[in-house]
Structures are given as C-alpha cells and as structure tokens.
Design a protein around this motif. Sequence first.
Motif, mmCIF file in Angstrom:
data_model
loop_
_atom_site.group_PDB
_atom_site.id
_atom_site.type_symbol
_atom_site.label_atom_id
_atom_site.label_comp_id
_atom_site.label_asym_id
_atom_site.label_seq_id
_atom_site.Cartn_x
_atom_site.Cartn_y
_atom_site.Cartn_z
ATOM 1 N N VAL A 102 0.891 -1.113 -0.046
ATOM 2 C CA VAL A 102 -0.110 0.013 0.112
ATOM 3 C C VAL A 102 1.017 1.303 -0.026
ATOM 4 O O VAL A 102 1.763 1.348 0.860
ATOM 5 N N GLN A 103 0.668 2.111 -0.903
ATOM 6 C CA GLN A 103 1.453 3.421 -0.892
ATOM 7 C C GLN A 103 0.423 4.756 -0.754
ATOM 8 O O GLN A 103 -0.753 4.742 -1.259
ATOM 9 N N LEU A 104 1.019 5.675 0.004
ATOM 10 C CA LEU A 104 0.155 6.791 0.195
ATOM 11 C C LEU A 104 0.810 7.852 -0.407
ATOM 12 O O LEU A 104 2.189 8.215 -0.246
ATOM 13 N N GLN A 105 0.438 9.026 -1.343
ATOM 14 C CA GLN A 105 1.035 9.848 -1.971
ATOM 15 C C GLN A 105 0.317 11.315 -1.324
ATOM 16 O O GLN A 105 -0.759 11.498 -1.981
ATOM 17 N N VAL A 152 -4.290 6.848 -2.275
ATOM 18 C CA VAL A 152 -3.927 5.655 -1.999
ATOM 19 C C VAL A 152 -3.913 4.591 -2.949
ATOM 20 O O VAL A 152 -4.948 4.631 -3.805
ATOM 21 N N SER A 153 -2.799 3.775 -3.225
ATOM 22 C CA SER A 153 -2.659 2.802 -4.142
ATOM 23 C C SER A 153 -2.553 1.531 -3.474
ATOM 24 O O SER A 153 -1.581 1.524 -2.904
ATOM 25 N N TYR A 178 0.967 14.441 7.387
ATOM 26 C CA TYR A 178 1.117 13.163 6.779
ATOM 27 C C TYR A 178 -0.363 12.707 6.934
ATOM 28 O O TYR A 178 -0.927 12.929 7.791
ATOM 29 N N CYS A 179 -0.657 11.976 5.705
ATOM 30 C CA CYS A 179 -1.823 11.078 5.800
ATOM 31 C C CYS A 179 -1.191 9.714 6.318
ATOM 32 O O CYS A 179 -0.196 9.278 5.881
ATOM 33 N N GLY A 203 1.927 8.268 4.311
ATOM 34 C CA GLY A 203 2.296 8.903 3.216
ATOM 35 C C GLY A 203 3.614 9.711 3.544
ATOM 36 O O GLY A 203 4.124 9.671 4.697
ATOM 37 N N GLN A 204 4.498 10.094 2.742
ATOM 38 C CA GLN A 204 5.626 11.077 2.657
ATOM 39 C C GLN A 204 5.610 12.177 3.274
ATOM 40 O O GLN A 204 6.849 12.637 3.962
#
Length: 123
Positions: free
Chosen positions: A1-4, A23-24, A94-95, A114-115
């Motif tokens: 899972v990636q958060l941007q 979110v992906s 940040y999320c 997320g970053q």
Amino acid sequence: VQLQASGGGLVQGGGSLRLSCAVSGGTFSRFPMGWFRQAPGKEREFVTAISRNPDNTYYADSVKGRFTISRDNAKNTVYLQMNSLRPEDTAIYYCAASTKPIYSTASSWYDYWGQGTLVTVSS
C-alpha cells in the motif's frame, strides 16, 4: 500500500489549502484514514481522522471548525480542507491508513504512511 500526499505550500495567515492523499495498492474503502502533522522541534500530533464511512469524522480541538476531512472512495483519495490557517498550523502533514476497522488518534494505530507535505503559514 502506498500513500502519496500533495497540496502543501506557503499561504498567508487566514488563507486556505486543500491537501490530498492518494492511496494505491490496497482496498481504500476498507481503511480508516488519518491526518497527522509534525512541526519543527515537536512531536507528531493527531489532526483528524475519518472512518470507512465518510460521515464519521473526528478532529483535534486545535483544528475543529477550521479543518474538514473527507474521502472519495471512488478516487481512492482522502482530503484535508484547511481554512482560517494560522502560523501555528505550520508543519509537515502526513496522511495515514489503518488496516483496523476503526480510526484512532494514536499514530501507532496506523499501518501505512505517506511521505508528508509541507504547509507553511506566514503571519
């Protein structure tokens, strides 16, 4: 899972910004989501959270009435609308996503982050 996370920037006091967090890699609709922030020299603090159900939200007292969290499950995105910004809102935002069924104000509750996106509010 990636958060941007995106949408940060420089704004004058009293202004507005809208942050987004895409979110992906997971089933977004199943994640309670949160926003946290960390100001220079301070610990990360809870800002707001939203449950799987977009109608269930919670806010820190410091942002209540000024910030609004929302989510679009069709776009796999959570938003943070920030109005009436103050210099003390300056921080990296940040999320975060949790695999647990409910949200929490504790950062340790969240599994994916997320970053961060920098918000700077000038006086």
